[in-house]
Scaffold this motif. Structure first.
Motif, PDB file in Angstrom:
ATOM      1  N   GLN A 144       0.833  -1.208   0.000  1.00 21.94           N
ATOM      2  CA  GLN A 144       0.000   0.000   0.000  1.00 21.94           C
ATOM      3  C   GLN A 144       0.866   1.255   0.000  1.00 21.94           C
ATOM      4  O   GLN A 144       0.586   2.215  -0.736  1.00 21.94           O
ATOM      5  CB  GLN A 144      -0.925  -0.014   1.213  1.00 21.94           C
ATOM      6  N   ALA A 145       1.919   1.247   0.812  1.00 20.00           N
ATOM      7  CA  ALA A 145       2.804   2.422   0.879  1.00 20.00           C
ATOM      8  C   ALA A 145       3.459   2.685  -0.469  1.00 20.00           C
ATOM      9  O   ALA A 145       3.571   3.838  -0.908  1.00 20.00           O
ATOM     10  CB  ALA A 145       3.864   2.214   1.957  1.00 20.00           C
ATOM     11  N   GLN A 146       3.868   1.616  -1.160  1.00 15.19           N
ATOM     12  CA  GLN A 146       4.510   1.816  -2.460  1.00 15.19           C
ATOM     13  C   GLN A 146       3.512   2.328  -3.492  1.00 15.19           C
ATOM     14  O   GLN A 146       3.865   3.148  -4.356  1.00 15.19           O
ATOM     15  CB  GLN A 146       5.157   0.509  -2.936  1.00 15.19           C
ATOM     16  N   ARG A 147       2.263   1.897  -3.399  1.00 13.33           N
ATOM     17  CA  ARG A 147       1.250   2.408  -4.326  1.00 13.33           C
ATOM     18  C   ARG A 147       0.943   3.877  -4.049  1.00 13.33           C
ATOM     19  O   ARG A 147       0.667   4.647  -4.981  1.00 13.33           O
ATOM     20  CB  ARG A 147      -0.018   1.557  -4.249  1.00 13.33           C
ATOM     21  N   VAL A 148       1.014   4.293  -2.780  1.00 11.58           N
ATOM     22  CA  VAL A 148       0.886   5.719  -2.462  1.00 11.58           C
ATOM     23  C   VAL A 148       2.049   6.489  -3.090  1.00 11.58           C
ATOM     24  O   VAL A 148       1.865   7.578  -3.648  1.00 11.58           O
ATOM     25  CB  VAL A 148       0.846   5.950  -0.942  1.00 11.58           C
ATOM     26  N   ALA A 149       3.246   5.916  -3.011  1.00  7.27           N
ATOM     27  CA  ALA A 149       4.422   6.575  -3.599  1.00  7.27           C
ATOM     28  C   ALA A 149       4.257   6.743  -5.108  1.00  7.27           C
ATOM     29  O   ALA A 149       4.653   7.763  -5.674  1.00  7.27           O
ATOM     30  CB  ALA A 149       5.686   5.770  -3.281  1.00  7.27           C
ATOM     31  N   ILE A 150       3.664   5.751  -5.761  1.00  7.86           N
ATOM     32  CA  ILE A 150       3.421   5.850  -7.209  1.00  7.86           C
ATOM     33  C   ILE A 150       2.381   6.935  -7.488  1.00  7.86           C
ATOM     34  O   ILE A 150       2.541   7.748  -8.406  1.00  7.86           O
ATOM     35  CB  ILE A 150       2.974   4.490  -7.767  1.00  7.86           C
ATOM     36  N   ALA A 151       1.309   6.964  -6.681  1.00  7.55           N
ATOM     37  CA  ALA A 151       0.288   8.012  -6.846  1.00  7.55           C
ATOM     38  C   ALA A 151       0.904   9.390  -6.631  1.00  7.55           C
ATOM     39  O   ALA A 151       0.584  10.351  -7.346  1.00  7.55           O
ATOM     40  CB  ALA A 151      -0.860   7.776  -5.870  1.00  7.55           C
ATOM     41  N   ARG A 152       1.779   9.507  -5.648  1.00  9.93           N
ATOM     42  CA  ARG A 152       2.439  10.786  -5.375  1.00  9.93           C
ATOM     43  C   ARG A 152       3.288  11.225  -6.571  1.00  9.93           C
ATOM     44  O   ARG A 152       3.305  12.408  -6.934  1.00  9.93           O
ATOM     45  CB  ARG A 152       3.318  10.667  -4.118  1.00  9.93           C
ATOM     46  N   ALA A 153       3.989  10.277  -7.191  1.00 10.41           N
ATOM     47  CA  ALA A 153       4.791  10.617  -8.368  1.00 10.41           C
ATOM     48  C   ALA A 153       3.887  11.047  -9.531  1.00 10.41           C
ATOM     49  O   ALA A 153       4.165  12.029 -10.217  1.00 10.41           O
ATOM     50  CB  ALA A 153       5.652   9.421  -8.781  1.00 10.41           C
ATOM     51  N   LEU A 154       2.791  10.334  -9.738  1.00 14.60           N
ATOM     52  CA  LEU A 154       1.873  10.654 -10.833  1.00 14.60           C
ATOM     53  C   LEU A 154       1.209  12.009 -10.640  1.00 14.60           C
ATOM     54  O   LEU A 154       0.867  12.686 -11.618  1.00 14.60           O
ATOM     55  CB  LEU A 154       0.795   9.566 -10.951  1.00 14.60           C
ATOM     56  N   ALA A 155       1.024  12.422  -9.386  1.00 11.04           N
ATOM     57  CA  ALA A 155       0.347  13.691  -9.095  1.00 11.04           C
ATOM     58  C   ALA A 155       1.114  14.889  -9.640  1.00 11.04           C
ATOM     59  O   ALA A 155       0.539  15.963  -9.847  1.00 11.04           O
ATOM     60  CB  ALA A 155       0.139  13.848  -7.589  1.00 11.04           C
ATOM     61  N   MET A 156       2.404  14.704  -9.898  1.00  6.68           N
ATOM     62  CA  MET A 156       3.224  15.790 -10.433  1.00  6.68           C
ATOM     63  C   MET A 156       3.184  15.842 -11.961  1.00  6.68           C
ATOM     64  O   MET A 156       3.864  16.658 -12.581  1.00  6.68           O
ATOM     65  CB  MET A 156       4.674  15.620  -9.961  1.00  6.68           C
ATOM     66  N   HIS A 157       2.388  14.952 -12.567  1.00  6.15           N
ATOM     67  CA  HIS A 157       2.250  14.884 -14.023  1.00  6.15           C
ATOM     68  C   HIS A 157       3.606  14.786 -14.726  1.00  6.15           C
ATOM     69  O   HIS A 157       3.915  15.553 -15.647  1.00  6.15           O
ATOM     70  CB  HIS A 157       1.479  16.098 -14.545  1.00  6.15           C
TER      71      HIS A 157
END
Length: 248
Positions: A144-157
């Motif tokens: 779950q933490a790693q998927r949050v990290a991926i979402a965080r990276a994607l949020a920067m477009h």
């Protein structure tokens, strides 16, 4: 995204030896090789977290000469277009899941908070974590933490997402949670560069394979040829056999 004649040394250890690589847009490039071969050093060079001693880096309109001083402005511009995901997540422990995902967009991109929150919720839903917005990192599993990290990276477009052994700290079941997300992103043509030891995942997701050993590029090309039992490079055949345990 292209590196040309890159060299990097740590003391007497010549980690990268005059390497040249390109990373196609809207494709997934996977880097494999033994531990300590230079894969992570290449990845960190793409995000300017590690600075080569010499060579050139071309990315969109940017041309960087590593023999010259790289300015903070240049670093920021490259990092805005290259989202980095580490094997140990690097989430802010004092922020909720939602807080972690909106931090970059609100603080760096100066997005309105409401817009950042809406985008973050969409991304958390994308990675299968809708409803976890108020959780803190210590309440999450590793997957779950790693998927949050991926979402965080994607949020920067970002134009490219760079992933350094994103599942190496996870057990197989949690690893699959993350790999499913990365496969989905690959199918959506998100530009990615992935360092991994998971040969099954590499074979499924890669549009291009790079094999690194002793700071040199021993293979740079089509995944089918790389994984073929008829690959003429004996070293690569042995490496794949050892990583897939076919030689037990």
């Amino acid at each position: 995204m292209k590196l040309t004649n890159i060299n990097k040394s740590f003391g007497d250890n010549h980690v990268l030896q005059d390497i040249s690589l390109d990373f196609p847009e809207h494709k997934t490039t996977v880097m494999v090789g033994p531990s300590g071969s230079g894969k992570s050093t290449i990845l960190r060079s793409l995000n300017l977290l590690g600075m080569p001693d010499s060579g050139h880096y071309d990315f969109d309109d940017f041309h960087l000469d590593f023999s010259q001083k790289i300015t903070n402005k240049q670093k920021l511009a490259v990092r805005r277009s290259t989202g980095m995901v580490f094997q140990d997540y690097n989430l802010f422990p004092n922020h909720t899941v939602l807080g972690n995902v909106i931090e970059g967009p609100t603080q760096v991109l100066k997005q309105p908070r409401e817009q950042a929150i809406a985008t973050a919720k969409d991304l958390l839903n994308k990675v299968g974590l809708s409803g976890y917005e108020k959780h803190y990192p210590n309440q999450l599993s590793g997957g779950q933490a790693q998927r949050v990290a991926i979402a965080r990276a994607l949020a920067m477009h970002p134009k490219y997402i760079l992933l350094d052994e994103p599942t190496s700290a996870l057990d197989p079941e949690l690893e699959q949670e993350v790999l499913r997300v990365l496969l989905q992103l690959a199918h959506e043509k998100q530009s990615m560069v992935v360092v991994t030891h998971n040969m099954i995942f590499a074979q499924r997701v890669a549009n291009k394979i790079i094999f690194v050993e002793h700071g040199q590029i021993l293979y740079d090309g089509d995944p089918k040829e790389f994984f073929s039992p008829d690959n003429p490079n004996e070293r690569i055949r042995k490496f794949i056999a050892s990583m897939t345990m076919k030689n037990l």
